[in-house]
Design a protein around this motif. Structure first.
Motif, PDB file in Angstrom:
ATOM      1  N   HIS A 135      -0.138  22.835   0.502  1.00 18.37           N
ATOM      2  CA  HIS A 135       1.148  22.428  -0.051  1.00 18.37           C
ATOM      3  C   HIS A 135       1.928  21.544   0.913  1.00 18.37           C
ATOM      4  N   ARG A 136       1.526  21.519   2.184  1.00 19.06           N
ATOM      5  CA  ARG A 136       2.303  20.806   3.185  1.00 19.06           C
ATOM      6  C   ARG A 136       2.082  19.306   3.103  1.00 19.06           C
ATOM      7  N   GLY A 137       3.077  18.568   3.561  1.00 21.70           N
ATOM      8  CA  GLY A 137       2.964  17.116   3.619  1.00 21.70           C
ATOM      9  C   GLY A 137       4.122  16.434   2.936  1.00 21.70           C
ATOM     10  N   ASP A 138       4.734  15.507   3.627  1.00 26.77           N
ATOM     11  CA  ASP A 138       5.867  14.782   3.079  1.00 26.77           C
ATOM     12  C   ASP A 138       5.881  13.399   3.711  1.00 26.77           C
ATOM     13  N   GLN A 139       5.674  12.372   2.889  1.00 27.24           N
ATOM     14  CA  GLN A 139       5.686  11.004   3.381  1.00 27.24           C
ATOM     15  C   GLN A 139       6.232  10.105   2.292  1.00 27.24           C
ATOM     16  N   ALA A 140       7.023   9.132   2.695  1.00 29.34           N
ATOM     17  CA  ALA A 140       7.631   8.227   1.728  1.00 29.34           C
ATOM     18  C   ALA A 140       6.558   7.515   0.916  1.00 29.34           C
ATOM     19  N   GLY A 141       6.758   7.478  -0.386  1.00 28.62           N
ATOM     20  CA  GLY A 141       5.838   6.766  -1.256  1.00 28.62           C
ATOM     21  C   GLY A 141       4.571   7.519  -1.596  1.00 28.62           C
TER      22      GLY A 141
ATOM     23  N   ILE B 146       0.839  -1.195   0.000  1.00 26.82           N
ATOM     24  CA  ILE B 146       0.000   0.000   0.000  1.00 26.82           C
ATOM     25  C   ILE B 146       0.877   1.251   0.000  1.00 26.82           C
ATOM     26  N   LEU B 147       1.853   1.278   0.871  1.00 28.92           N
ATOM     27  CA  LEU B 147       2.901   2.290   0.915  1.00 28.92           C
ATOM     28  C   LEU B 147       4.212   1.553   1.183  1.00 28.92           C
ATOM     29  N   PRO B 148       5.353   2.178   0.959  1.00 27.54           N
ATOM     30  CA  PRO B 148       6.612   1.485   1.231  1.00 27.54           C
ATOM     31  C   PRO B 148       6.664   0.920   2.648  1.00 27.54           C
ATOM     32  N   GLY B 149       6.850  -0.390   2.752  1.00 29.05           N
ATOM     33  CA  GLY B 149       6.945  -1.055   4.045  1.00 29.05           C
ATOM     34  C   GLY B 149       5.623  -1.391   4.687  1.00 29.05           C
ATOM     35  N   ILE B 150       4.502  -1.017   4.082  1.00 32.49           N
ATOM     36  CA  ILE B 150       3.182  -1.278   4.667  1.00 32.49           C
ATOM     37  C   ILE B 150       2.366  -2.088   3.672  1.00 32.49           C
ATOM     38  N   PHE B 151       1.845  -3.228   4.136  1.00 32.50           N
ATOM     39  CA  PHE B 151       1.224  -4.195   3.251  1.00 32.50           C
ATOM     40  C   PHE B 151      -0.109  -4.689   3.820  1.00 32.50           C
ATOM     41  N   LEU B 152      -0.910  -5.269   2.927  1.00 34.07           N
ATOM     42  CA  LEU B 152      -2.142  -5.955   3.305  1.00 34.07           C
ATOM     43  C   LEU B 152      -2.264  -7.231   2.478  1.00 34.07           C
ATOM     44  N   PRO B 153      -2.954  -8.246   2.996  1.00 28.58           N
ATOM     45  CA  PRO B 153      -3.243  -9.420   2.173  1.00 28.58           C
ATOM     46  C   PRO B 153      -4.167  -9.033   1.025  1.00 28.58           C
TER      47      PRO B 153
ATOM     48  N   CYS C 211      -5.781   4.021   5.719  1.00 30.66           N
ATOM     49  CA  CYS C 211      -5.197   3.347   6.888  1.00 30.66           C
ATOM     50  C   CYS C 211      -3.674   3.410   6.858  1.00 30.66           C
ATOM     51  N   ALA C 212      -3.102   3.177   5.688  1.00 30.10           N
ATOM     52  CA  ALA C 212      -1.647   3.177   5.576  1.00 30.10           C
ATOM     53  C   ALA C 212      -1.064   4.561   5.835  1.00 30.10           C
ATOM     54  N   LEU C 213      -1.792   5.614   5.497  1.00 23.30           N
ATOM     55  CA  LEU C 213      -1.329   6.975   5.754  1.00 23.30           C
ATOM     56  C   LEU C 213      -1.332   7.294   7.243  1.00 23.30           C
ATOM     57  N   GLY C 214      -2.212   6.638   7.995  1.00 17.21           N
ATOM     58  CA  GLY C 214      -2.236   6.800   9.443  1.00 17.21           C
ATOM     59  C   GLY C 214      -2.428   8.232   9.885  1.00 17.21           C
ATOM     60  N   ALA C 215      -1.570   8.692  10.784  1.00 18.84           N
ATOM     61  CA  ALA C 215      -1.691  10.036  11.343  1.00 18.84           C
ATOM     62  C   ALA C 215      -1.401  11.121  10.316  1.00 18.84           C
ATOM     63  N   GLN C 216      -0.805  10.766   9.178  1.00 19.96           N
ATOM     64  CA  GLN C 216      -0.522  11.751   8.125  1.00 19.96           C
ATOM     65  C   GLN C 216      -1.768  12.117   7.324  1.00 19.96           C
ATOM     66  N   LEU C 217      -2.820  11.322   7.439  1.00 19.30           N
ATOM     67  CA  LEU C 217      -4.039  11.576   6.670  1.00 19.30           C
ATOM     68  C   LEU C 217      -4.728  12.849   7.150  1.00 19.30           C
ATOM     69  N   GLN C 218      -5.118  13.689   6.202  1.00 16.40           N
ATOM     70  CA  GLN C 218      -5.829  14.924   6.497  1.00 16.40           C
ATOM     71  C   GLN C 218      -7.199  14.904   5.825  1.00 16.40           C
ATOM     72  N   ALA C 219      -8.142  15.660   6.383  1.00 19.54           N
ATOM     73  CA  ALA C 219      -9.496  15.691   5.843  1.00 19.54           C
ATOM     74  C   ALA C 219      -9.531  16.153   4.397  1.00 19.54           C
ATOM     75  N   HIS C 220      -8.581  17.015   4.006  1.00 14.84           N
ATOM     76  CA  HIS C 220      -8.590  17.568   2.659  1.00 14.84           C
ATOM     77  C   HIS C 220      -7.827  16.719   1.652  1.00 14.84           C
ATOM     78  N   HIS C 221      -7.299  15.579   2.050  1.00 11.83           N
ATOM     79  CA  HIS C 221      -6.612  14.693   1.115  1.00 11.83           C
ATOM     80  C   HIS C 221      -7.635  13.952   0.257  1.00 11.83           C
ATOM     81  N   VAL C 222      -7.473  14.041  -1.041  1.00  9.80           N
ATOM     82  CA  VAL C 222      -8.359  13.354  -1.991  1.00  9.80           C
ATOM     83  C   VAL C 222      -7.517  12.366  -2.798  1.00  9.80           C
TER      84      VAL C 222
END
Length: 253
Positions: free
Chosen positions: A141-147, A81-88, A104-115
């Protein structure tokens, strides 16, 4: 002024996922994803999304990106789903599951305005192999996460729909973004699948592209559309009939 809002089309979907996939041969114990719990994931999007996401959040797995892990993905035991994070893969059979898995994979990085947008939005509706990176649109413009590729955009209300409480660009907007930003080896087959399966129509994409002004890559996107899909019309200018449901009805059955 353009707004970032979800449309009134909300996708009803059964929240219950399939049974958990047994671990593949030789797989060691799964490490928990740090900082993530199954309760509250996707709550930034909506309470509905958070409720449906509980079984997916509980099944998240973290693995080091090693040749062995890559082999498990290639053999279909895991989906990245994201680097290092997987699901069956068995937990990613529906559009709702795929949309919420990304949240779910974004976790705490997820924001209400993310589409969810671009290749990720196409993966949500089409399924198949997950994209190499997650793509989101946001007015910030803010936000930085691997993958994760986070693009700045202001969306009209009719360019976003909700799938299991998660905001996703509608297929026509997804097609436009693929034409503007994705490399040809990703854009062309994905566009062909969106059109072939009845999620978007070439005249719709063409019309919306011509209505876009002062947006990066629009002129090149118009040219790419004709190169990739311009011949998928009958003499009247309409698409060849596919016999498949339209984008409006694709999740209601």
């Amino acid at each position: 002024m353009e707004l970032l809002l979800s449309s009134r089309r909300t996708v009803p979907q059964n929240a219950t996922g399939p049974p958990e996939t047994p671990p593949p041969p030789g797989l060691g114990p799964v490490r928990e994803v740090p900082g993530l719990t199954s309760i509250g994931l996707c709550a930034a999007w909506s309470r509905h999304a958070a409720e449906l996401a509980v079984p997916l959040g509980a099944a998240l797995q973290r693995w080091d990106e090693t040749p062995s892990t890559h082999a498990l993905v290639a053999d279909g035991y895991l989906t990245r789903i994201l680097p290092g994070i997987f699901l069956p893969p068995d937990l990613l059979r529906s559009a709702v599951q795929r949309a919420l898995a990304l949240g779910c994979a974004l976790g705490a990085q997820l924001q209400a305005h993310h589409v969810i947008a671009g290749p990720s939005a196409a993966w949500v509706v089409l399924g198949g192999p997950s994209p190499a990176y997650a793509e989101l649109l946001s007015p910030a413009h803010r936000g930085d996460q691997a993958g994760v590729v986070l693009r700045h955009a202001r969306l009209q209300p009719d360019e976003v729909e909700t799938i299991g409480g998660a905001p996703v660009t509608i297929p026509v907007r997804t097609a436009m973004d693929l034409l503007r930003f994705a490399p040809p080896w990703i854009a062309e087959p994905t566009l062909q699948r969106l059109v072939a399966k009845g999620h978007a129509q070439v005249p719709q994409i063409r019309q919306r592209l011509h209505r876009m002004h002062r947006h990066p890559g629009v002129q090149a996107a118009r040219e790419r559309l004709e190169q990739m899909l311009g011949d998928q019309r009958v003499s009247s200018g309409a698409l060849e009939p596919t016999g498949l449901p339209s984008a409006v009805t694709r999740y209601t059955s």
